[in-house]
Design an enzyme around this catalytic site. Structure first.
Site, PDB file in Angstrom:
ATOM      1  N   ASP A 134       1.993   6.995  -8.350  1.00  0.00           N
ATOM      2  CA  ASP A 134       2.239   7.119  -9.791  1.00  0.00           C
ATOM      3  C   ASP A 134       3.498   6.410 -10.272  1.00  0.00           C
ATOM      4  OD1 ASP A 134      -0.040   8.578 -10.202  1.00  0.00           O
ATOM      5  OD2 ASP A 134       0.935  10.515  -9.995  1.00  0.00           O
ATOM      6  N   ARG A 147      -3.148 -13.249  22.827  1.00  0.00           N
ATOM      7  CA  ARG A 147      -3.301 -14.444  21.991  1.00  0.00           C
ATOM      8  C   ARG A 147      -2.151 -14.516  20.993  1.00  0.00           C
ATOM      9  NH1 ARG A 147      -9.119 -15.993  20.105  1.00  0.00           N
ATOM     10  NH2 ARG A 147      -9.044 -16.833  22.214  1.00  0.00           N
TER      11      ARG A 147
END
Length: 740
Positions: free
Chosen positions: A168, A525
């Site tokens: 909010d 990787r």
């Protein structure tokens, strides 16, 4: 990545012998996991033990396995996950003193005297109560034999840091809460999808967004999508709003628009406190106008969790003001930014161009490469200009178009729907104006242009400086000029942010997340990714922080082959742990010899047998796509502010019906500096600019680089000498801000 110089201040051992616990509580908000990850890694970096508290305050009360020591690897791959991975639970027990006694004992037994709470108002209020009671809780535990005297002595003081996680954005003491930006992204994705449908069928859409006591999401959504009307609880519409709304929708349709959007905050009320629901609005439009009208209630898709348990701290003051019908105070209590947004919305949505004209003509143009949000800035500039009574001209294809007379009148309806469009509707070129002074002067004279608003990147800044130089020879160039920075590179001096940089950053981060996830089933990787930015390392650095990069190579921070070797060795060590993926970012012009191919080949060769490599050059996808809510809103506010300034400057420079502006302050750049939008003379900014490399000499984000390295497990010193300004969370100030 070169190691920065050592600083005085905190080092690797400042946390030795200490313990920190981190918990998330209340309604979850996107970004909480990124905060948890940073707390854990920086905590470990300082030498402290860091504990997860699972299931929020309930876990703190229950103890046992809910408190687990965190490791560096345990927070890997958390950045892109929504919600909170350590859990968040409602906890009635913590509201009782008995529950807080149990929580205190669980912390003391583990030697934890530092607590980091990430949550909304209820969570932080609970933390504050806990801190205030700490001494008495320890005394009671000591008296009942729950802890020993030695334990009580070691844990005599409890430190608490609170981070506000709430979609909010209604908490005082912070400009933006964790989760708000993501909530706006979710809302805008839905609004953009609905917009396409509505235009196909000529419909009116009523969208209800969260905000029982706070209209922030509704207000920003309305600015970001160019809504026809917004209902927020802080500022109810005047009596008779039904007629005004229907008149507004009719005008829009008559202007050729096939779409109407009305935003309703769930807590919207009228001046008498009666609820205004999305169904009420739909029934009104159908009954009065007969338009095909649909209601969409966005609900919890905005949050990805559940709402906070209690009202926000600041909301209580606003609610009181609303209950007492002090609506002007309610808006002021939200703060300066909220007021600015509300004022811009009212100008764009509720005020029509006057029948009496100002007699002045403004031209708007885009210069440089396209940047998402440019169109929002043009739309705002045009409409606010028309509201001021000016004749507004659109210049196509930048300075070249200005020279060639590619100029046309642009109306209110012509810019309808531009807010959410990427690229540049006006067309943009990098051409500088110096060789076209004569032609540009002729165009200015022919069209009677009294002021220029130039929206663009470094070329817009340089080109405007050239126009100033040309004033000595060409009197037509003696008109007010305002530059609005808009470039993905974020390299324009005089502004912390440029329109388009946020969209580019989100594009890069999302792409990095996908690339990393593509290797989920692959062992070891490393990805080498090249980003844009010219010589400016902003995108590479901020994307590195957001995506969890192991290194980010930039021009501003020199690096050598030895530094590259250190990075390779660092990744090699990383691959020996449970972490099997690496991410390296490289700014496109960071080094003319250490190219992306060179770095890829180096990592591939040195990583043989340990990890393999993949490379991606992201290219122009970073300039494209729909603008983010931030860039839409930023562009809208910048456009509005620039017109207000240039209108005043034209009046100031008027002499006997003629405009003559040749002072330094008649050509300014509108930039965001810390929390304010400020106008700075272009000539003053020359001194702050490295023209060879097209970057400012000083860049605020460079101070964040050590954090990137710490989060990637490098042993460096973090400079903590610069003290943050403290504002007590309960301090309530009504900030005054003049209307735009």
């Amino acid at each position: 990545m070169a190691q920065p110089p050592k600083h005085c201040g905190s080092g690797e051992h400042m946390g030795a012998g200490k313990a920190i616990a981190v918990l998330t509580s209340g309604g979850d908000a996107q970004g909480m996991n990124a905060a948890v990850r940073a707390v854990v890694r920086v905590g470990i970096y300082t030498g402290a033990k860091v504990y997860f508290v699972h299931e929020g305050y309930q876990g703190l009360v229950d103890g046992g396995d809910n408190l687990k020591e965190a490791t560096w690897e345990s927070v890997s791959m958390m950045l892109q996950l929504g919600g909170t991975v350590i859990g968040s639970a409602r906890c009635q027990d913590f509201r009782t003193r008995e529950g807080r006694l149990k929580a205190a004992r669980n912390l003391v037994k583990r030697g934890i005297t530092n607590l980091c709470v990430i949550g909304g108002d209820g969570s932080l209020t609970g933390a504050d109560t806990f801190r205030a009671e700490w001494s008495s809780l320890l005394a009671e535990l000591l008296k009942t034999g729950g802890i020993t005297a030695e334990e009580a002595k070691k844990s005599s003081h409890l430190n608490i840091v609170g981070m506000v996680g709430s979609i909010d954005n209604d908490f005082c003491g912070t400009d933006m809460t964790i989760g708000t930006d993501s909530a706006l992204h979710r809302i805008m994705e839905i609004v953009d999808a609905i917009t396409t449908t509505a235009q196909s069928h000529q419909r009116t859409f009523v969208l209800e967004v969260m905000g029982r006591h706070c209209g922030y999401l509704a207000l920003i959504t309305s600015l970001a999508c160019g809504a026809d009307w917004v209902f927020i609880p802080e500022s109810p519409p005047e009596d008779g709003w039904e007629d005004h709304l229907c008149r507004r929708l009719t005008e829009t349709r008559l202007g050729g628009s096939r779409l109407n959007i009305i935003i309703v905050a769930e807590g919207a009320i009228d001046r008498h406190g009666k609820a205004i629901t999305s169904d009420d609005v739909k029934d009104l439009v159908v009954k009065r106008l007969g338009y095909d009208t649909r209601v969409t209630i966005l609900g919890h898709v905005q949050r990805g969790g559940t709402p906070s348990a209690f009202d926000r701290i600041l909301t209580k003051d606003v609610t009181t003001a609303m209950n007492e019908r002090r609506f002007d105070d309610a808006v002021k209590l939200r703060g300066r930014s909220f007021q600015n947004n509300w004022n811009v919305y009212k100008l764009l949505a509720h005020i029509r161009p006057p029948s009496t004209k100002s007699g002045h003509t403004l031209a708007v143009l885009n210069v440089g490469a396209p940047a998402a949000g440019m169109n929002a800035a043009v739309r705002s500039t045009v409409r606010i200009g028309l509201i001021h009574g000016h004749r507004m001209l659109a210049v196509h294809d930048g300075f070249e178009g200005l020279a060639l007379g590619k100029v046309e009148d642009i109306s209110w309806d012509m810019v309808g729907g531009w807010t959410g469009l990427g690229g540049s509707k006006l067309g943009t070129k990098r051409t500088l104006p110096k060789k076209y002074f004569e032609e540009i002067s002729a165009t200015i004279s022919t069209f009677g242009i009294h002021g220029l608003i130039i929206i663009g990147g470094f070329e817009a800044f340089m080109g405007s400086l050239e126009l100033m130089d040309g004033r000595a020879k060409f009197e037509e160039l003696c008109i007010p000029i305002c530059v609005i920075p808009a470039t993905v590179s974020n390299n324009v001096p005089g502004s912390d942010f440029s329109i388009g940089a946020d969209t580019a950053l989100n594009t890069i981060t999302t792409t990095c997340d996908r690339i990393k996830q593509s290797a989920a089933g692959t062992k070891r990787r490393v990805f080498i990714i090249e980003t844009m930015g010219g010589y400016c390392g902003y995108l590479a650095t901020m994307a590195g922080l957001a995506a969890g990069a192991d290194a980010a190579y930039i021009f501003e921070e020199h690096f050598s082959i030895r530094d590259l070797q250190i990075n390779v060795e660092h990744l090699t060590e990383k691959m020996k742990t449970t972490v099997k993926r690496g991410l390296v970012l490289r700014n496109e012009h960071c080094n003319e010899n250490y190219t992306t191919d060179f770095i890829y080949n180096l990592y591939t060769e040195e990583g043989k047998g340990i990890f393999d490599c993949r490379k991606n050059v992201l290219g122009h996808m970073q300039q494209g796509g729909a603008p983010t809510p931030f860039d839409r809103n930023f562009g809208t506010k910048m456009g509005a502010k620039s017109v207000a300034w240039i209108t005043g400057k034209i009046k100031e420079c008027s002499r006997h019906g003629r405009i003559f502006a040749n002072t330094a302050d008649s050509a300014c750049l509108l930039g965001m500096r810390k929390r304010s939008l400020v106008f700075q003379p272009l000539t003053e900014l020359k001194e702050q600019t490295d023209f060879q490399h097209r970057i400012p000499k000083e860049q605020w984000w460079l101070k964040l680089r050590p954090i990137l390295k710490i989060l990637a497990k490098y042993n460096i010193e973090l400079d903590t000498s610069e003290k943050a300004l403290m504002e007590h969370v309960r301090q309530k100030r009504i900030s005054q801000e003049s209307n735009i």
